[in-house]
Design a protein around this motif. Sequence first.
Motif, PDB file in Angstrom:
ATOM      1  N   TRP A   1      21.715  -1.610   6.329  1.00  0.00           N
ATOM      2  CA  TRP A   1      22.544  -0.637   7.027  1.00  0.00           C
ATOM      3  C   TRP A   1      21.723   0.324   7.869  1.00  0.00           C
ATOM      4  N   LEU A   2      20.466   0.558   7.472  1.00  0.00           N
ATOM      5  CA  LEU A   2      19.627   1.442   8.274  1.00  0.00           C
ATOM      6  C   LEU A   2      19.233   0.801   9.589  1.00  0.00           C
ATOM      7  N   GLY A   3      19.283  -0.520   9.650  1.00  0.00           N
ATOM      8  CA  GLY A   3      18.930  -1.216  10.869  1.00  0.00           C
ATOM      9  C   GLY A   3      17.461  -1.520  10.978  1.00  0.00           C
ATOM     10  N   GLN A   4      16.636  -0.897  10.122  1.00  0.00           N
ATOM     11  CA  GLN A   4      15.193  -1.107  10.170  1.00  0.00           C
ATOM     12  C   GLN A   4      14.614  -0.887   8.768  1.00  0.00           C
ATOM     13  N   ALA A   5      15.257  -1.488   7.782  1.00  0.00           N
ATOM     14  CA  ALA A   5      14.888  -1.252   6.391  1.00  0.00           C
ATOM     15  C   ALA A   5      13.426  -1.576   6.116  1.00  0.00           C
ATOM     16  N   ASP A   6      12.859  -2.503   6.882  1.00  0.00           N
ATOM     17  CA  ASP A   6      11.466  -2.882   6.655  1.00  0.00           C
ATOM     18  C   ASP A   6      10.486  -1.965   7.371  1.00  0.00           C
ATOM     19  N   LYS A   7      10.993  -1.031   8.178  1.00  0.00           N
ATOM     20  CA  LYS A   7      10.119  -0.162   8.957  1.00  0.00           C
ATOM     21  C   LYS A   7      10.225   1.298   8.546  1.00  0.00           C
ATOM     22  N   GLY A   8      11.224   1.653   7.764  1.00  0.00           N
ATOM     23  CA  GLY A   8      11.412   3.040   7.401  1.00  0.00           C
ATOM     24  C   GLY A   8      11.913   3.857   8.574  1.00  0.00           C
TER      25      GLY A   8
ATOM     26  N   VAL B   1       5.373   4.657  -2.401  1.00  0.00           N
ATOM     27  CA  VAL B   1       3.947   4.562  -2.677  1.00  0.00           C
ATOM     28  C   VAL B   1       3.731   4.081  -4.113  1.00  0.00           C
ATOM     29  N   GLY B   2       2.606   3.440  -4.364  1.00  0.00           N
ATOM     30  CA  GLY B   2       2.278   2.986  -5.713  1.00  0.00           C
ATOM     31  C   GLY B   2       1.794   4.138  -6.568  1.00  0.00           C
ATOM     32  N   VAL B   3       2.649   4.654  -7.437  1.00  0.00           N
ATOM     33  CA  VAL B   3       2.330   5.859  -8.199  1.00  0.00           C
ATOM     34  C   VAL B   3       1.159   5.632  -9.151  1.00  0.00           C
ATOM     35  N   GLN B   4       1.148   4.502  -9.849  1.00  0.00           N
ATOM     36  CA  GLN B   4       0.051   4.247 -10.783  1.00  0.00           C
ATOM     37  C   GLN B   4      -1.291   4.223 -10.061  1.00  0.00           C
ATOM     38  N   ASP B   5      -1.318   3.594  -8.904  1.00  0.00           N
ATOM     39  CA  ASP B   5      -2.552   3.527  -8.119  1.00  0.00           C
ATOM     40  C   ASP B   5      -3.027   4.924  -7.727  1.00  0.00           C
ATOM     41  N   VAL B   6      -2.089   5.785  -7.351  1.00  0.00           N
ATOM     42  CA  VAL B   6      -2.440   7.150  -6.969  1.00  0.00           C
ATOM     43  C   VAL B   6      -2.981   7.925  -8.171  1.00  0.00           C
ATOM     44  N   LEU B   7      -2.297   7.838  -9.307  1.00  0.00           N
ATOM     45  CA  LEU B   7      -2.754   8.556 -10.500  1.00  0.00           C
ATOM     46  C   LEU B   7      -4.141   8.092 -10.920  1.00  0.00           C
ATOM     47  N   ASP B   8      -4.362   6.792 -10.883  1.00  0.00           N
ATOM     48  CA  ASP B   8      -5.673   6.263 -11.266  1.00  0.00           C
ATOM     49  C   ASP B   8      -6.765   6.777 -10.332  1.00  0.00           C
ATOM     50  N   ALA B   9      -6.466   6.808  -9.041  1.00  0.00           N
ATOM     51  CA  ALA B   9      -7.465   7.216  -8.064  1.00  0.00           C
ATOM     52  C   ALA B   9      -7.826   8.692  -8.178  1.00  0.00           C
ATOM     53  N   LEU B  10      -6.885   9.514  -8.640  1.00  0.00           N
ATOM     54  CA  LEU B  10      -7.127  10.949  -8.766  1.00  0.00           C
ATOM     55  C   LEU B  10      -7.563  11.345 -10.166  1.00  0.00           C
ATOM     56  N   GLY B  11      -7.593  10.370 -11.076  1.00  0.00           N
ATOM     57  CA  GLY B  11      -7.779  10.665 -12.494  1.00  0.00           C
ATOM     58  C   GLY B  11      -9.113  11.264 -12.877  1.00  0.00           C
ATOM     59  N   ASP B  12     -10.182  11.021 -12.102  1.00  0.00           N
ATOM     60  CA  ASP B  12     -11.487  11.569 -12.474  1.00  0.00           C
ATOM     61  C   ASP B  12     -11.885  12.775 -11.633  1.00  0.00           C
ATOM     62  N   LEU B  13     -10.954  13.281 -10.815  1.00  0.00           N
ATOM     63  CA  LEU B  13     -11.256  14.466 -10.020  1.00  0.00           C
ATOM     64  C   LEU B  13     -11.169  15.721 -10.881  1.00  0.00           C
TER      65      LEU B  13
ATOM     66  N   ALA C   1      -1.399  21.634   9.572  1.00  0.00           N
ATOM     67  CA  ALA C   1      -1.150  22.104   8.213  1.00  0.00           C
ATOM     68  C   ALA C   1      -1.296  21.013   7.164  1.00  0.00           C
ATOM     69  N   GLY C   2      -1.642  19.795   7.588  1.00  0.00           N
ATOM     70  CA  GLY C   2      -1.766  18.734   6.605  1.00  0.00           C
ATOM     71  C   GLY C   2      -2.092  17.399   7.227  1.00  0.00           C
ATOM     72  N   LEU C   3      -2.093  16.382   6.390  1.00  0.00           N
ATOM     73  CA  LEU C   3      -2.384  15.016   6.795  1.00  0.00           C
ATOM     74  C   LEU C   3      -1.214  14.126   6.437  1.00  0.00           C
ATOM     75  N   MET C   4      -1.106  12.998   7.115  1.00  0.00           N
ATOM     76  CA  MET C   4       0.017  12.077   6.939  1.00  0.00           C
ATOM     77  C   MET C   4      -0.525  10.671   6.685  1.00  0.00           C
ATOM     78  N   LEU C   5       0.027   9.984   5.678  1.00  0.00           N
ATOM     79  CA  LEU C   5      -0.321   8.597   5.375  1.00  0.00           C
ATOM     80  C   LEU C   5       0.944   7.764   5.288  1.00  0.00           C
ATOM     81  N   ASN C   6       0.864   6.503   5.699  1.00  0.00           N
ATOM     82  CA  ASN C   6       1.971   5.570   5.525  1.00  0.00           C
ATOM     83  C   ASN C   6       1.972   5.093   4.074  1.00  0.00           C
ATOM     84  N   PRO C   7       3.017   5.387   3.297  1.00  0.00           N
ATOM     85  CA  PRO C   7       2.998   5.058   1.872  1.00  0.00           C
ATOM     86  C   PRO C   7       2.997   3.566   1.583  1.00  0.00           C
ATOM     87  N   LYS C   8       3.476   2.771   2.535  1.00  0.00           N
ATOM     88  CA  LYS C   8       3.490   1.328   2.334  1.00  0.00           C
ATOM     89  C   LYS C   8       2.108   0.710   2.549  1.00  0.00           C
ATOM     90  N   GLU C   9       1.220   1.445   3.203  1.00  0.00           N
ATOM     91  CA  GLU C   9      -0.116   0.936   3.499  1.00  0.00           C
ATOM     92  C   GLU C   9      -1.212   1.691   2.752  1.00  0.00           C
TER      93      GLU C   9
END
Length: 433
Positions: free
Chosen positions: A69-76, A271-283, A364-372
């Motif tokens: 219905w969004l017309g571009q579900a694969d692109k966000g 975004v992959g939440v587990q991957d993010v938590l793991d990557a920040l886990g030793d900071l 004021a910040g940075l932007m990342l594509n959560p799918k990539e």
Amino acid sequence: MRVLFTAYPERTHFLLMAPLAWALRTAGHEVRFASQPKFTEEITQAGLTAVPVGRDRDLWQILSRDPGWLGQADKGGMPLPYDVAARADEDITWEYLSEGYAAQVDRWHKTSNVPMVADLVEFARNWQPDLVIWEPLTYAGALAAQAVGAAHVRLLFGTDMYGVAREHFLRLKAQQPADRRTDPMADWLGGYARKYGGEFTEELITGQATVDLVPECLQRRAAGLTYLPLRYVPYGGPAVVPAWLRRPPQRPRVALTLGLSTTGHGGEYAVGVQDVLDALGDLDIELVATLAEAEQRKLARVPDNTTVASFLPLDALAATCDAVIHHAGFGTLATTALRGLPQLTLPWDNDGPALAEGVARAGAGLMLNPKEATGTDVREGLGTLLSDPGIRRGAAGLRDRMLAQPTPNALVATLERFVAERRDRAATAVSGG
């Protein structure tokens, strides 16, 4: 004066509208908030008087049967045809807009409005509001206002993709031969307008004015529309600040929050939440992640430096943080901005990407594509946020722009004048002056 707010039952939209309703009420005006019956408790929990209208219909359950219905579900990004708000004029075609409007009138706008229109008009005729304030997809509010001759304004919950798209539509419509000037929105809303004694006007789509919570630096506005700026006031519904959050953190505290709407409607985080938590886990940070319980159950592990909660009042959390990682929903983005915090955004759907680009433009910040983006990408981005004084200065600048917007209390006087001026013009027209 009597002020009628209305919205279809979308919680995040309502939360953005409530502070203005409070301001009008405390200024001495009568305020009612109309929505479908199932939304009554949400309204009354906010201390507002609810008016149940129409019948319940689960918009998201219906739309889930049509993943495209969004017309571009694969692109966000923004739903069609409103995604043209982010395009150059030369990349927009009449066919795309007219077909997009036709699809969304049937699949989206009728679904959320038709159950409410008749009851809302009846209530308005009985109660006789002076002003109707409607969120930009609840066209039932404009129809009810027109039916009783009330002033009415849209209240935006994000970028004005709807007004900008309509501006493009009208521009291209004027270039078409007469037999091709189809207008699905005008046909649909015009039918209702005539039923209640009026005619279609563009005000039924874009209001007589637009209350705008989004600073102009974060979005594009439609030329020719009247915008009334309004400062965002953080409100996330009933909440309790836990004891541990009242104590100052011993290390830099970072919030990770990915929004209410996605999981609330049966979706998943982009975004992959587990991957993010793991990557920040030793900071050497304290990470506070607010995650839906369904997403928490998917986690295989939680690092020692991470606290996971189902919900926390974001403004209270942000007040203790050094940076925020989020999905770029406007409420989250604005709460973070008001605290002057650097933001790492992971936007995917609706106007999140457009808002995130605005934050990046403001420095004021940075932007990342959560799918990539990988967890490593998020880790590197957070490192930049915590170490770059330029981003912190940009965040302070964005905060100042947010604070420059009129408060809800200040806007009340503007709305009072707006209603009085329209009333005077109407009286002059009737008297033939």
